[in-house]
Scaffold this motif. Structure first.
Motif, short mmCIF file in Angstrom:
data_model
loop_
_atom_site.label_atom_id
_atom_site.label_comp_id
_atom_site.label_asym_id
_atom_site.label_seq_id
_atom_site.Cartn_x
_atom_site.Cartn_y
_atom_site.Cartn_z
N ALA A 1 9.64 -6.72 2.70
CA ALA A 1 9.01 -5.62 3.43
C ALA A 1 10.08 -4.61 3.85
CB ALA A 1 8.28 -6.16 4.66
N LEU A 2 11.25 -5.10 4.27
CA LEU A 2 12.33 -4.18 4.65
C LEU A 2 12.83 -3.39 3.45
CD1 LEU A 2 14.42 -6.23 7.16
CD2 LEU A 2 13.43 -4.00 7.51
N VAL A 3 12.98 -4.09 2.31
CA VAL A 3 13.42 -3.40 1.09
C VAL A 3 12.43 -2.29 0.75
CG1 VAL A 3 13.80 -3.70 -1.37
CG2 VAL A 3 14.69 -5.36 0.21
N LEU A 4 11.14 -2.57 0.97
CA LEU A 4 10.11 -1.58 0.65
C LEU A 4 10.10 -0.44 1.65
CD1 LEU A 4 7.18 -3.86 -0.40
CD2 LEU A 4 8.19 -2.06 -1.77
N ALA A 5 10.55 -0.71 2.88
CA ALA A 5 10.46 0.31 3.92
C ALA A 5 11.62 1.30 3.84
CB ALA A 5 10.44 -0.34 5.30
N ALA B 1 0.83 -1.21 0.00
CA ALA B 1 0.00 0.00 0.00
C ALA B 1 0.86 1.26 0.00
CB ALA B 1 -0.93 -0.02 1.22
N ASP B 2 1.89 1.30 0.87
CA ASP B 2 2.77 2.48 0.95
C ASP B 2 3.50 2.70 -0.37
OD1 ASP B 2 2.21 3.22 3.46
OD2 ASP B 2 3.76 1.95 4.38
N TYR B 3 4.01 1.59 -0.91
CA TYR B 3 4.81 1.69 -2.13
C TYR B 3 3.99 2.27 -3.28
CZ TYR B 3 7.40 0.13 -6.26
OH TYR B 3 8.06 0.08 -7.46
N PRO C 1 7.06 -4.37 -10.07
CA PRO C 1 7.10 -3.53 -8.87
C PRO C 1 7.43 -4.38 -7.64
CG PRO C 1 5.07 -3.19 -10.10
CD PRO C 1 5.78 -4.31 -10.75
N THR C 2 8.15 -3.81 -6.68
CA THR C 2 8.67 -4.62 -5.57
C THR C 2 7.59 -5.38 -4.79
OG1 THR C 2 10.39 -2.97 -5.44
CG2 THR C 2 10.31 -4.56 -3.68
N PRO C 3 6.43 -4.79 -4.47
CA PRO C 3 5.42 -5.59 -3.75
C PRO C 3 4.98 -6.81 -4.55
CG PRO C 3 4.79 -3.29 -3.78
CD PRO C 3 5.95 -3.41 -4.69
N VAL C 4 4.93 -6.64 -5.89
CA VAL C 4 4.55 -7.78 -6.74
C VAL C 4 5.64 -8.85 -6.69
CG1 VAL C 4 4.05 -8.44 -9.11
CG2 VAL C 4 3.17 -6.31 -8.22
N THR C 5 6.91 -8.40 -6.69
CA THR C 5 8.00 -9.36 -6.58
C THR C 5 7.89 -10.13 -5.28
OG1 THR C 5 9.32 -7.74 -7.74
CG2 THR C 5 10.47 -9.59 -6.82
N ALA D 1 3.35 5.91 -2.70
CA ALA D 1 4.52 6.75 -2.88
C ALA D 1 4.88 6.90 -4.35
CB ALA D 1 5.71 6.16 -2.12
N THR D 2 4.65 5.86 -5.15
CA THR D 2 5.01 5.96 -6.56
C THR D 2 3.81 6.40 -7.40
OG1 THR D 2 4.58 3.60 -6.74
CG2 THR D 2 6.87 4.25 -6.47
N ARG D 3 2.73 6.80 -6.74
CA ARG D 3 1.51 7.26 -7.41
C ARG D 3 0.98 6.22 -8.39
NH1 ARG D 3 4.03 11.90 -6.73
NH2 ARG D 3 5.05 12.05 -8.74
N GLN D 4 0.95 4.96 -7.96
CA GLN D 4 0.39 3.91 -8.80
C GLN D 4 -0.78 3.25 -8.08
OE1 GLN D 4 2.98 1.94 -11.02
NE2 GLN D 4 4.46 3.54 -10.77
N ALA D 5 -1.28 3.87 -7.03
CA ALA D 5 -2.36 3.24 -6.27
C ALA D 5 -3.58 3.12 -7.17
CB ALA D 5 -2.68 4.05 -5.03
N ARG D 6 -3.94 1.89 -7.50
CA ARG D 6 -5.11 1.68 -8.35
C ARG D 6 -5.95 0.60 -7.71
NH1 ARG D 6 -3.08 1.09 -14.26
NH2 ARG D 6 -5.27 1.40 -14.62
#
Lengths: 482, 206
Positions: A344-348, A99-101, A239-243, A104-109
């Motif tokens: 999660a750490l990489v994303l944080a 959600a944060d990622y 995208p990292t959350p997808v990875t 932050a990258t303005r891809q929230a869909r």
């Protein structure tokens, strides 16, 4: 008229977890149609709750004896319940850390939670599949969602490339699966697993050919070497959350599905398929460990790490029978929170407003953010298999399974690979603790950091104590299911 | 005899036209060959006694899918000649791999035939011969295969959302038809009455 062999509502009640996921996907489309992308945050939260509920429900409601739903298309048992609990929780974790990622990258869909939900539905069907058609449809549902998720940043060249590459290679793997399934059907006259088991006592060459094709297709889906070529590129581009999602849940689903295919219909051919699994396992561990040594990108590193870990899980499967299924599921139960925690750490963590990508980006983390660095240390030590942590016990029971199956050489190969793999995990840690910081790393993303903390807590104190319980659950589940 | 001739003719046409789909220079020709392939496959279904499936293949694939392909091919501005430029250079290696796979398949099939000699054929289904095709499919589609049928629906749903996610863009400055605004428009907003006095404006020059 032909009808279901059980009352309709009886079937529906056992399929409740799947219905929750399908209901979430359909309802979320309606909410999204009105709320547009402003509903993305709300749907992510709702989705996380729905996935976790479906998973936990599947575990709590798992029957003592296998129940065959919809005239034998699906089977619900202890094994599927345990696998679904892990799948549901890791899908929920993906939404939380993503959600944060995306914000932050303005891809929230708002479509992202829907895609995740449909992928989770596909995986639930995969682990419950009891015939070749259900297997294929579940696999395709999960894969189609994965192709779209890989290409989520459609304006980014690497993400689009990842989507196309995954799609084309995945389509070839699906073709192999269908071709193999048609051989199996042709030589046994049925697509139901129990009927195949009854009709396949001999090692007929055509049947074996079909089985090998199906194993190859599933190996592609779980990215076991030599079918892993797509993995680093897709993991890096997505995208990292997808990875994070790809590295966790679909692997477990494919491993559980492979266990079902190998143990239920082809139990009589154990000596034949064991050779194939041995080869896949040894290759995956070796290639995953050695190729990762050269990587500088964190996502590529984790891609090769996941290939190596699939090799270890396959080693457990090769043991066969109840021990194989129980060991594989325990190994994956330890691998899943570890890998989700690392992602999660990489994303944080950010550097100069951008998410960290390479190992050098982490330099000096230990001095600035000791808490995040400590979490990293716990998770990486666990995945490397350093003793007091859960990852060590995971590798231990896998080696025990391999030795029990008479494959001492495979356990030796695994031990050597584990040592090689430890080198690159330690390289990351040395960057974190000992390298001078080039530019300060910022810490952001509370939910992602919290997920990482929960994962480390699971890996460190709780899971080591609870490991006995987990193993007992897994053994119980496997003993009633296979 | 007639059935055997028809089978070989249809099978040969299906394989040849399938090859032409990938070999044709003009993408529109490729789609036309694809339609021919589907048609031959439908003919093979009729030979097998599955008329309903044959009709479905013609209606769905030829009628809808192939025509949609034609639309896409004609409307997208893709230089297919350039896309295919590497085709011939890959052909020798590709042909070699295909040949090797074909030989392997042949070996496996012949071994399978030898192993299975003298054994009764496996009955593939227990369909009542007095029942028509459509009825036989209808009997199992909503009972034995209910859950697969529903899941196939979910796959289509996913494909639809996925296609929209990956391609839909909000473009600024595009005029759209707003039906509710059109219907909800009142006379007072659309018509303005001006009170023009008799003779006003007459005699004004220029």
């Amino acid at each position: 008229m032909i009808a279901l062999d059980q009352p309709f509502l009886w079937n529906v009640h056992w399929a409740a977890p799947e219905l929750i996921l399908a209901g979430f996907a359909l309802g979320a489309v309606v909410i999204g149609a009105w709320g547009k992308d402003k509903a993305a945050g709300f749907l992510s939260g709702l989705g996380a709750i729905a996935f976790a509920t479906a998973g936990v429900l599947a575990f709590l409601w798992s029957p003592e004896l296998p129940q065959y739903l919809f005239n034998g298309a699906l089977v619900v048992d202890g094994f599927s319940g345990l696998a679904k609990a892990m799948l549901g929780l890791s899908a929920a974790a993906t939404l939380l850390i993503g959600a944060d990622y995306f914000a932050a990258t303005r891809q929230a869909r708002f479509e992202f939670p829907i895609m995740t939900g449909l992928a989770a539905l596909g995986m639930f069907v995969m682990v419950s599949a009891n015939d070749l058609i259900t297997l294929y449809v579940g696999l395709e549902l999960q894969s189609l969602a994965a192709y779209v998720m890989a290409a989520w940043r459609r304006d980014d060249v690497r993400s689009s490339e990842a989507g196309i590459k995954y799609f084309v290679l995945g389509a070839i793997a699906s073709g192999l699966l269908l071709f193999g399934a048609s051989y199996i059907y042709g030589f046994t006259g049925s697509v139901r697993f129990d009927a195949i088991a009854a009709a396949a006592p001999t090692s007929e060459v055509g049947l074996l050919f079909g089985l090998v094709l199906v194993i190859c297709a599933l190996a592609f889906k779980m990215s076991a070497a030599p079918f892993h070529m797509w993995t680093p590129d897709v993991y890096e581009g997505a995208p990292t959350p997808v990875t994070a999602f790809f590295a966790a849940a679909p692997k477990l689903a494919a491993i559980a599905l492979l266990a079902r295919v190998l143990y239920a219909p082809f139990d009589g051919l154990t000596e034949q398929w064991r050779q194939v699994i041995f080869a896949l396992s040894a290759l995956s561990m070796t290639i995953g460990s050695i190729a990762a040594l050269m990587q500088t990108n964190l996502k590529r590193l984790m891609a090769y790490s996941s290939v190596a870990n699939v090799g270890f899980a396959l080693m457990a499967l090769a043991a066969g029978g109840q021990q194989g299924a129980a060991t594989a599921i325990v190994y994956m139960a330890i691998y899943l929170p570890t890998t989700i925690g690392i992602f999660a750490l990489v994303l944080a963590l950010r550097r100069g407003g951008l998410h960290v990508e390479t190992i050098d980006d982490l330099a000096g983390l230990g001095a600035r953010h000791p808490f995040a660095a400590a979490l990293f240390t716990i998770l990486l030590f666990s995945i490397a298999g350093i003793p007091p942590l859960a990852g060590f016990f995971g590798k231990l029971i896998v080696f025990r399974a391999a030795v029990d199956a008479g494959a001492v050489w495979l356990a030796v190969v695994g031990a050597i690979c584990a040592v090689i793999a430890a080198a690159y995990y330690l390289r990351v840690l040395s960057a974190i603790w000992f390298k001078p910081p080039a530019e300060p790393v910022q810490q952001a993303g509370g939910a992602a950091l919290a997920t990482a903390a929960v994962a480390s807590a699971l890996i460190f104190p709780i899971l080591v104590i609870g490991l006995g319980t987990l193993e007992r659950w897994a053994t119980l589940a496997a003993s009633t299911s296979f | 005899m007639i059935a055997a001739i028809a089978f070989y003719a249809l099978a040969a046409i299906a394989i040849l036209s399938a090859f032409c789909v990938i070999a044709a220079r003009n993408p529109v020709h490729s789609v036309l060959f694809l339609i021919l392939t589907f048609f031959s496959a439908a003919g093979l279904f009729v030979l097998l006694g599955a008329e309903f499936l044959a009709m479905l293949l013609v209606v769905v694939y030829v009628g809808a899918v192939a025509v949609l392909f034609l639309f896409v091919v004609m409307m997208l501005d893709v230089d297919f000649a350039e896309l295919k430029s590497g085709f011939l250079s890959y052909l020798p290696l590709g042909a070699l791999v295909a040949l090797a796979m074909f030989a392997e398949l042949g070996l496996v099939s012949s071994a399978a035939v030898q192993a299975g000699q003298g054994r009764a054929a496996i009955p593939l289904s227990d369909v009542d011969p007095g029942v028509t095709n459509a009825e036989a499919i209808g009997r199992v589609l909503y009972t034995d295969y209910l859950v697969v049928f529903q899941l196939a629906g979910m796959v289509l749903f996913l494909a639809m959302i996925g296609a929209i996610v990956l391609t839909l863009r909000e473009r600024p400055g595009v005029r759209r038809q707003d039906v509710s605004a059109q219907v909800g428009r009142r006379r007072s907003e659309g018509v303005e009455l001006k009170d023009v006095k008799p003779g006003q404006g007459l005699g004004v020059e220029g």
